[in-house]
Each structure stands twice: as structure tokens, then as C-alpha cells.
Write an enzyme that holds these catalytic residues in place. Structure first.
Site, PDB file in Angstrom:
ATOM      1  N   HIS A  27     -74.676  34.029 -57.801  1.00  0.00           N
ATOM      2  CA  HIS A  27     -75.335  35.035 -58.660  1.00  0.00           C
ATOM      3  C   HIS A  27     -76.762  34.597 -58.985  1.00  0.00           C
ATOM      4  CE1 HIS A  27     -71.070  35.849 -60.362  1.00  0.00           C
ATOM      5  NE2 HIS A  27     -71.407  36.935 -59.690  1.00  0.00           N
ATOM      6  N   ARG A 100     -72.632  39.171 -49.379  1.00  0.00           N
ATOM      7  CA  ARG A 100     -72.167  37.880 -48.863  1.00  0.00           C
ATOM      8  C   ARG A 100     -71.751  37.968 -47.404  1.00  0.00           C
ATOM      9  NH1 ARG A 100     -68.031  37.077 -53.746  1.00  0.00           N
ATOM     10  NH2 ARG A 100     -67.785  39.238 -53.119  1.00  0.00           N
TER      11      ARG A 100
END
Ligand code: PNS
Length: 169
Positions: A27, A100
Site C-alpha cells: 500500500h 498486483r
């Protein structure tokens, strides 16, 4: 007053939304990269009442505050409701998300298209640093719960908070 607003320029704002239970290095990498692209970055900790987290919302906010303080242009807020309403209320035209892997893409595309259809807000995807492509808050919690080493996956402050919380349980 200094900055773009004082010079009559429009402030470029973006939001990084999520549950952040807790914030991970993955993050943080996306927030850091967004903060170098935009004047102001909001981190929106979205409240999901049907999902009891490991950390209370205020604890998540406090951790994010501390680990993003060095960027200087990151604001952290919680929100209950639709992300597009958070954006509308703060005049934020862009949502920034990390991608991702291909497996993230289907759902992220659905949300991006839904959000754009609801209010015209754009979603921009930043490819996750490959070092963190397997990383999620859920996995960090699971590994930490069973005594696995997550020191390389979360900021030191978050590691301490995880240790405190998991020894209480
Ligand atoms: O960290 P997460 O849990 O993967 O984040 C998901 C989140 C909070 C970004 C997403 O669920 C969201 O935007 N929720 C807010 C409610 C909303 O706007 N739902 C409609 C999405 S199209």
C-alpha cells in the site's frame, strides 16, 4: 498560503482507497508513488460494517498517518458509503489503485467502470512493485498470527502494532 491554489492553479487531487487492516509496504509503495504525481493524496479508509477487522478504524488511520507523514501531501480519512461520494465531496477526480497481478484486474476493472459510470471519476492503475506482488493485509495477518516473519512486509510501526494486537488475542 503556498502551493498551486495560491498561484491560481487547480489542485490535482487523487484518492487511494482501501481497508488498510493494516497498511502494508505494498500500500505504502502505491501511496508514495501517487504522492509524487499529485498535489494532494487522500487515503480513504473505507468502513465496511459487515467485516470486523483486526484493527479499529481509528487505529488504522493513526498508523497510516504516521507512516505517510514524510510525504507531506497525504491526508487520511475514513468514510462510510460509496467511494464516488467521498470523491465528489472533496472534488477528487481520480482514484489511484495498485495492480498486483492479472487476478486483480477483473474486479478492479468492474469497480473502475462502475465508479466512472456513477460519477465520471477516473481510476488510474499503478503496477505494484514486483517485490510486493503477492502481498495483502489478509496474508500478513495470517502469517503473523502463526508466528511467521512479516518484518519485510510492513513498516516497523505496523509490525509493532501487529505484535501487540496478536499477543492480546
Ligand atoms: O482494501 P480493499 O478491501 O480491497 O478495498 C476495497 C475498497 C474499499 C476500495 C472497495 O470495496 C470500495 O471502494 N468500497 C467503497 C464502497 C463502494 O464505493 N462500493 C462500490 C464500488 S464499485
Amino acid at each position: 498560503m503556498t502551493g498551486p491554489e495560491s498561484e491560481g492553479k487547480q489542485v490535482r487531487r487523487a484518492v487511494c482507497p482501501g481497508s488498510f487492516d493494516p497498511i502494508t509496504n505494498g500500500h505504502l509503495d502505491i501511496i508514495a508513488r501517487a504522492s509524487s504525481l499529485y498535489d494532494e493524496v487522500y487515503v480513504a479508509v473505507m468502513i465496511n460494517q459487515s467485516k470486523k477487522g483486526l484493527f479499529e478504524i481509528e487505529e488504522r488511520i493513526d498508523l497510516i498517518h504516521q507512516v505517510t507523514a514524510e510525504y507531506g501531501n497525504v491526508r487520511v480519512e475514513s468514510f462510510h458509503g460509496l467511494l464516488v461520494d467521498f470523491c465528489k465531496q472533496r472534488e477528487i477526480p481520480a482514484i489511484v489503485k495498485g495492480l498486483r497481478a492479472v487476478s486483480d484486474f477483473d474486479y478492479e476493472l468492474q469497480m473502475a467502470q462502475m465508479n466512472n459510470g456513477l460519477s465520471g471519476v477516473e481510476t488510474l492503475f499503478i503496477p505494484t512493485n514486483p517485490t510486493y506482488s503477492f502481498l495483502s493485509s489478509s496474508l500478513v495477518k495470517e502469517v503473523a498470527t502463526w508466528g511467521g516473519d512479516v518484518a519485510h512486509l510492513v513498516p516497523p510501526l505496523v509490525l509493532d502494532a501487529l505484535r501487540d494486537r496478536l499477543t492480546q488475542h
